[in-house]
Design a protein around this motif. Structure first.
Motif, PDB file in Angstrom:
ATOM      1  N   PRO A 110       3.874  -5.909 128.546  1.00  0.00           N
ATOM      2  CA  PRO A 110       5.200  -5.396 128.890  1.00  0.00           C
ATOM      3  C   PRO A 110       6.312  -6.416 128.648  1.00  0.00           C
ATOM      4  CG  PRO A 110       3.618  -5.022 130.665  1.00  0.00           C
ATOM      5  CD  PRO A 110       2.993  -6.003 129.716  1.00  0.00           C
ATOM      6  N   THR A 111       5.967  -7.677 128.498  1.00  0.00           N
ATOM      7  CA  THR A 111       6.998  -8.675 128.229  1.00  0.00           C
ATOM      8  C   THR A 111       7.175  -8.884 126.728  1.00  0.00           C
ATOM      9  OG1 THR A 111       6.664  -9.782 130.331  1.00  0.00           O
ATOM     10  CG2 THR A 111       7.685 -11.072 128.580  1.00  0.00           C
ATOM     11  N   ASN A 113       9.474 -12.226 136.295  1.00  0.00           N
ATOM     12  CA  ASN A 113      10.910 -12.073 136.567  1.00  0.00           C
ATOM     13  C   ASN A 113      11.328 -12.792 137.839  1.00  0.00           C
ATOM     14  OD1 ASN A 113      13.588 -10.868 136.523  1.00  0.00           O
ATOM     15  ND2 ASN A 113      12.836  -9.421 138.068  1.00  0.00           N
ATOM     16  N   GLN A 114      10.425 -12.879 138.819  1.00  0.00           N
ATOM     17  CA  GLN A 114      10.803 -13.464 140.104  1.00  0.00           C
ATOM     18  C   GLN A 114       9.778 -14.528 140.489  1.00  0.00           C
ATOM     19  OE1 GLN A 114      10.625  -9.460 141.392  1.00  0.00           O
ATOM     20  NE2 GLN A 114      12.778  -9.402 141.979  1.00  0.00           N
ATOM     21  N   GLN A 162      14.036  -9.103 127.994  1.00  0.00           N
ATOM     22  CA  GLN A 162      12.984  -8.774 128.958  1.00  0.00           C
ATOM     23  C   GLN A 162      13.454  -7.555 129.733  1.00  0.00           C
ATOM     24  OE1 GLN A 162      11.991 -12.361 131.293  1.00  0.00           O
ATOM     25  NE2 GLN A 162      10.416 -11.164 132.299  1.00  0.00           N
ATOM     26  N   VAL A 163      12.686  -6.469 129.681  1.00  0.00           N
ATOM     27  CA  VAL A 163      13.076  -5.248 130.395  1.00  0.00           C
ATOM     28  C   VAL A 163      12.200  -5.107 131.645  1.00  0.00           C
ATOM     29  CG1 VAL A 163      13.300  -2.745 130.269  1.00  0.00           C
ATOM     30  CG2 VAL A 163      13.822  -4.141 128.263  1.00  0.00           C
ATOM     31  N   ILE A 164      12.860  -5.006 132.800  1.00  0.00           N
ATOM     32  CA  ILE A 164      12.162  -4.954 134.087  1.00  0.00           C
ATOM     33  C   ILE A 164      12.356  -3.568 134.685  1.00  0.00           C
ATOM     34  CG2 ILE A 164      11.953  -6.091 136.345  1.00  0.00           C
ATOM     35  CD1 ILE A 164      11.836  -8.099 134.075  1.00  0.00           C
ATOM     36  N   PRO A 165      11.290  -2.818 134.915  1.00  0.00           N
ATOM     37  CA  PRO A 165      11.472  -1.475 135.485  1.00  0.00           C
ATOM     38  C   PRO A 165      11.923  -1.547 136.942  1.00  0.00           C
ATOM     39  CG  PRO A 165       9.146  -2.006 135.385  1.00  0.00           C
ATOM     40  CD  PRO A 165       9.870  -3.160 134.755  1.00  0.00           C
ATOM     41  N   TYR A 166      12.598  -0.520 137.400  1.00  0.00           N
ATOM     42  CA  TYR A 166      12.898  -0.446 138.828  1.00  0.00           C
ATOM     43  C   TYR A 166      12.201   0.762 139.419  1.00  0.00           C
ATOM     44  CZ  TYR A 166      16.692   2.941 137.769  1.00  0.00           C
ATOM     45  OH  TYR A 166      17.429   4.009 137.356  1.00  0.00           O
ATOM     46  N   GLU A 172       2.086  -2.646 138.191  1.00  0.00           N
ATOM     47  CA  GLU A 172       3.283  -2.761 137.358  1.00  0.00           C
ATOM     48  C   GLU A 172       4.314  -3.701 137.986  1.00  0.00           C
ATOM     49  OE1 GLU A 172       5.459   0.865 137.151  1.00  0.00           O
ATOM     50  OE2 GLU A 172       6.620   0.247 135.390  1.00  0.00           O
ATOM     51  N   PHE A 173       4.622  -3.467 139.268  1.00  0.00           N
ATOM     52  CA  PHE A 173       5.672  -4.276 139.886  1.00  0.00           C
ATOM     53  C   PHE A 173       5.174  -5.678 140.218  1.00  0.00           C
ATOM     54  CE2 PHE A 173       7.203   0.073 140.378  1.00  0.00           C
ATOM     55  CZ  PHE A 173       8.381  -0.071 139.673  1.00  0.00           C
ATOM     56  N   ASP A 183      16.790  -8.499 139.633  1.00  0.00           N
ATOM     57  CA  ASP A 183      17.086  -9.506 138.613  1.00  0.00           C
ATOM     58  C   ASP A 183      17.799 -10.692 139.263  1.00  0.00           C
ATOM     59  OD1 ASP A 183      18.002 -11.039 136.554  1.00  0.00           O
ATOM     60  OD2 ASP A 183      18.769  -9.364 135.362  1.00  0.00           O
ATOM     61  N   PHE A 240       5.596  -7.532 136.911  1.00  0.00           N
ATOM     62  CA  PHE A 240       6.978  -7.908 136.611  1.00  0.00           C
ATOM     63  C   PHE A 240       7.500  -8.981 137.561  1.00  0.00           C
ATOM     64  CE2 PHE A 240       7.016  -4.150 133.896  1.00  0.00           C
ATOM     65  CZ  PHE A 240       7.624  -4.704 132.781  1.00  0.00           C
ATOM     66  N   LYS A 242       6.241  -6.799 124.563  1.00  0.00           N
ATOM     67  CA  LYS A 242       6.364  -5.450 123.991  1.00  0.00           C
ATOM     68  C   LYS A 242       5.494  -5.333 122.744  1.00  0.00           C
ATOM     69  CE  LYS A 242       9.502  -4.040 126.945  1.00  0.00           C
ATOM     70  NZ  LYS A 242       8.939  -3.463 128.151  1.00  0.00           N
ATOM     71  N   ARG A 265      16.832  -7.997 131.789  1.00  0.00           N
ATOM     72  CA  ARG A 265      17.040  -9.218 132.572  1.00  0.00           C
ATOM     73  C   ARG A 265      18.250  -9.962 132.016  1.00  0.00           C
ATOM     74  NH1 ARG A 265      14.766 -14.710 133.779  1.00  0.00           N
ATOM     75  NH2 ARG A 265      14.151 -14.653 135.983  1.00  0.00           N
TER      76      ARG A 265
END
Lengths: 545, 396
Positions: free
Chosen positions: B333-334, B56-57, A82-86, B48-49, A394, B52, B336, A242
């Protein structure tokens, strides 16, 4: 006596490129073995737990270049990737100011205007130029490098593709492209911006991992190399894997094993075995020997041919070319466990740009002087660093409420100069500590309390990276990304198609086109070339084919 | 002379949900939409955020505008079972069930969740207004139907750290399995449900408790990356999870003007929610007839080649015959992958599942291009992660 077994193909080194090659070959039905010297896979894309509760991406630390075609072909998300942008980033100055890069475009314009109204429009033009260059270069990443010396139809067609793409640019833009590929990032930024702090914030991407200074020709391309990736199509965006960069290697490893591949860890290659000009197998340090008609080396080209092969089987010219391949260690790394989130007093409370890449360099001159130290064999007294706190995004990297910091440091020499003697052996606990102290002093410029928060720190010099990961001189790209070593010259003129003077022997790591970064493109391109050579080119999956 | 009644004027435009003060303070994007007459965020910061943060959170999304109806009384179970196509007897007390309900012709009126307090007490939660239909269904039964839409505030807390957020807020849900629901504190109900396919919960409180529960969760979420989100990010994850949206992937039959726009549960791929063996329910006869005659359409999950989202693309067979269209499509985006839900006309998607193509249109800086891209029909959701179902849940 050790074990002896036969395979269709053997990959030496379980770095992300080696694993990528291995995956494609295994999916095409080959019986593939990967041998790895360490007790873990991943090479320089690893997640390691060196202090209880914390996970470090202790080599590579951010992700953008990984080709989406490969991620899709190999279904890496299914294996946990899982790639999470920053978002954003900032450079802090000694006098308490900062420049923040923000992903919110309007806020970014206001932030630039805070430093210079003129640079607001300059930034738009700068990013347009860079993105345009990225769009030009991206189609080449998953293609073989065109070979202007060859008359084979396939090489001519690659060359035609280059000409066609270049022609599409028009004469003016093509001129810009050639300038871009050869000029220094310092000159390029001086042409665009007037604010030194903004220039410096951007310039870092032109020197990371490179034995060159901001005013050395060729560094503009290095910046491009860092911008040409994407996260979900956003060109130039970067993200975290991640669970750390090891998530990429572990996903590749799992995909490989599902495809029937086998990985043997804990003993590295001692010798590549060659018989009658053909690669026949590998002899490991522990005495085991494995045989296969296809040998793919994930090691860099220097290590492969100068350390693990009898020189007698190689043409002397080739060996000479390998020897002169530039692969200089120029960067160190600190991985730090923190007891809480350290404060950067200049930044507004809760600023989202703090979740991005942070720096404390304020002028291009400062960066150039940092390079001067390195040339003399010293680490930079006033170093550039690329600092991130991935645990802000993360949740898997550190215990609750605690944090993990990664600090990539430019410059640090491989052959450290102590009292006029330059040697990798000069890196020891004392010099590592002195190096780390110098970095902490610099971090304090933006984060005065940093030392109070440190629970554990791992300090890695280029020498350490070479010894653990196997990268010659600890060069993160397996060879400098300068124009003399790119495209049809990478790694060696005449051997830019992943092939070598030894039949059946291939170079699949970042020493090959299109170069370093956790991109997996060399590994996929090499797999395509191998499959084509053995008449199985049709078995290469659609996206990377 | 008769006395004149002074009518109270209704509010014009969109009205605020109980959580609006917190959302308004967080909104940077100022991107709002109307949802059932309420003001609801499409995006608060960046899509986008926010996306995620869900994967992710942890995230908070205000679902107060959902329609909520309480069905109580001795015949409550019979009414619910007459309404929906699945068998509510198999959903135990303290459990939640996903349900669909149809008109007499077997056409879907809406889908939603049925919360079972007991066999005499249910809550139905759905997208469309349903009071009139519920009264019709309940006619002659001994039940009371109450519209709770405005009196109950609800939050959706979703994402891999959502359990940790609840735990740090002092709310013990460790033992709750997916689709469980409990009164964790007086007047504070939590269900382990959501629209994301990830670990997540929904929190139900009386309207005047809304800001207190928001603040409590927000404080607990500081260490867990908790973020407030809008509907656009949520729409992305629900497509990844393979969930359908009313008015998008199907047209609620009571809301359409045109004939033949209704779809049956089978045509939407939800055969499993139809329990023919439970006795009479609305639409049963028509659905049985369709079982024999065969469905007219198939809503399918598809993987589309390339990297350009295919929302709205027409689907062709052999690149020639138009056989359907994409109803919801995104780049995931997860996963892909380029994913979508698409409605195909029978027999495509049922007995003919190959040689399908999407005609994807892309607009880039003033130029339109289009390309036929290969389509592969998928059976599993595009997003699946064991963390979504683990009990007790993981910390992240």
């Amino acid at each position: 006596m050790g074990k002896h077994s036969s395979y269709d193909a053997i990959v030496a080194g379980a770095g992300h490129n080696g694993l990528t090659t291995a995956c494609y070959l295994a999916k095409a039905g080959l019986k593939v073995l990967v041998v790895e010297k360490n007790d873990w896979i991943g090479g320089a894309a690893v997640s390691r737990s060196l202090h209880d509760g914390w996970t470090y991406s202790n080599c590579s630390y951010v992700c953008s270049l990984l080709r989406r075609e490969i991620v899709r072909d190999l279904e890496l998300p299914r294996f946990g990737l899982q790639v999470i942008p920053y978002e954003g980033g900032a450079s802090f100055t000694k006098d308490g100011d900062y420049f923040a890069y923000m992903s919110d475009h309007d806020a970014l314009r206001r932030e630039i205007a805070r430093h210079s109204s003129k640079d607001v429009d300059a930034y738009e033009r700068f990013s347009q130029t860079v993105i345009r260059q990225c769009r030009f270069i991206r189609p080449f990443l998953l293609r073989n490098a065109p070979d202007p010396t060859s008359l084979k139809p396939r090489d001519i067609s690659e060359l035609l593709f280059l000409v066609k793409q270049a022609h599409g640019l028009g004469a003016k833009e093509l001129g810009e492209t050639l300038r871009f590929w050869s000029m220094s990032i310092g000159d390029f930024l001086d042409e665009h911006f007037e604010t030194d702090l903004i220039k410096t914030h951007i310039a870092g991407a032109g020197i990371i991992g490179t034995g060159l200074g901001v005013y050395s020709p060729g560094t503009a391309y290095v910046l491009l190399h860092h911008y040409m990736g994407d996260v979900d199509g956003a060109i130039g965006a970067w993200g975290f894997a991640r669970g750390g960069m090891g998530a990429i290697s572990n996903a590749l490893g799992a995909a490989f094993e599902e495809a029937g591949g086998e990985i043997v860890m804990g003993s590295g290659v001692d010798k590549f075995l060659v018989k009658g000009g053909k690669a026949v197998g590998v002899a490991l340090e522990n005495g085991d020997t494995y045989y296969a008609p296809i040998i793919a080396s994930n090691m860099d080209v220097k290590r492969t041919f100068l350390k693990h092969m009898d020189q007698g089987v190689l043409p002397a010219d080739f060996t000479k070319a390998v020897e002169r391949f530039k692969i200089r260690g120029s960067s160190g790394k600190l991985n730090i466990a923190l007891d809480s989130l350290p404060k950067f007093p200049a930044a507004p409370e809760g600023a989202t740009f703090m979740r991005g890449d942070l720096h404390c360099s304020a002028s291009l001159n400062e960066l150039e002087r940092a390079y001067d130290d390195w040339k003399e064999g010293y680490w930079s007294k006033d170093p550039y660093f690329d600092l991130l706190i991935p645990s802000q995004i993360d949740p898997t990297m550190a215990p609750q409420g605690k944090h993990m910091m990664t600090v990539f440091v430019q410059y640090a020499p491989y052959d450290l100069n102590v009292d006029g003697v330059r040697s990798g052996e000069n890196w020891n606990d004392a010099t590592r500590k002195a190096f780390a102290d110098c970095v902490f002093d610099k971090i304090e410029q933006g984060c005065p309390d940093i030392r109070k928060h440190v629970v554990h720190a791992e300090v890695r010099s280029p020498w350490d990276i070479e010894n653990e990961v196997g990268l010659t001189e600890g060069n993160i790209f397996q060879g400098e990304l300068t124009f003399d070593q790119l495209l049809f010259n990478r790694p060696i003129p005449g051997y830019a198609q992943y092939d070598t003077p030894i039949d059946g022997m291939y170079i699949v790591g970042s020493s090959a086109h299109p170069g370093g970064g956790v991109m997996a493109a060399p590994g996929a391109n090499a797999a395509r070339e191998i499959l084509r050579t053995i008449g199985k080119g049709k078995l290469m999956p659609k996206f990377a084919a | 002379m008769s006395a004149k009644i002074k009518a109270a004027a209704v509010p014009m435009g969109l009205i605020e949900t109980p959580f609006y003060p917190r959302l308004a303070a967080l909104s940077r994007a100022k991107s709002w939409i109307g949802w059932a007459g309420y003001i609801s965020p499409l995006v608060l910061d960046t899509v986008e955020f926010e996306y995620f943060a869900i994967r992710n959170q942890a995230t908070l999304f205000d679902i107060s505008p959902m329609h909520k109806y309480r069905i109580t009384g001795p015949d409550a179970l019979a009414v619910v079972n007459r309404l929906i196509t699945r068998d509510i007897r198999k959903v135990r007390d303290g459990r939640v069930g996903y349900a669909m309900w149809c008109d007499e012709d077997g056409m879907l009126i809406d889908d939603g969740t049925v919360f079972r307090f007991s066999q005499t007490d249910f809550r139905l939660c759905c997208q469309e207004p349903m009071y009139g239909w519920l009264m019709d269904v309940a006619w002659g039964f001994d039940v009371v139907v109450e519209d709770e839409s405005d009196s109950i505030a609800a939050l959706s807390l979703q994402g891999p750290t959502s359990y940790s957020v609840l735990k740090d807020a002092g709310l013990d849900v460790a033992e709750m399995k997916p689709f469980d629901w409990r009164e964790v504190e007086p007047d504070l109900w939590i269900s382990r449900t959501g629209f994301t396919g990830d670990l997540g919960y929904e929190i139900w409180v009386p309207r005047d408790h809304a800001l207190a529960i928001w603040d409590r969760l927000w404080a607990a979420g500081a260490d867990w990356g908790l973020r407030a989100i809008g509907g656009q990010a949520l729409n992305m994850v629900r497509i990844e999870a393979g969930y359908i949206a009313a008015g998008v992937d199907f047209q609620p039959v009571h809301a359409v003007m045109r004939l033949h726009r209704g779809r049956t549960p089978m045509e939407l791929g939800f055969d499993r929610t139809v329990a023919f063996d439970k006795g009479h329910f609305n639409g049963r006869r028509a659905l049985l007839a369709q079982q024999d005659a065969g469905q007219r359409f198939a809503l399918v999950k598809i993987d589309i080649g390339g990297f350009k989202p295919a929302d709205g693309a027409l689907i062709y067979h052999r690149k020639r015959t138009e056989v359907g269209h994409v109803t919801s499509g995104i780049w995931s985006p997860t996963a892909k992958r380029n994913i979508a839900l698409a409605e195909l006309k029978a027999p495509f998607g049922i007995s003919v599942t190959t040689d399908l193509w999407a005609d994807v249109y892309v607009h880039e800086e003033g130029v339109w291009r289009h390309k036929m891209v290969a389509v592969v029909i998928e059976t599993k959701p595009f997003f699946a992660n064991t963390r979504a179902r683990a009990t007790p849940p993981r910390a992240f």
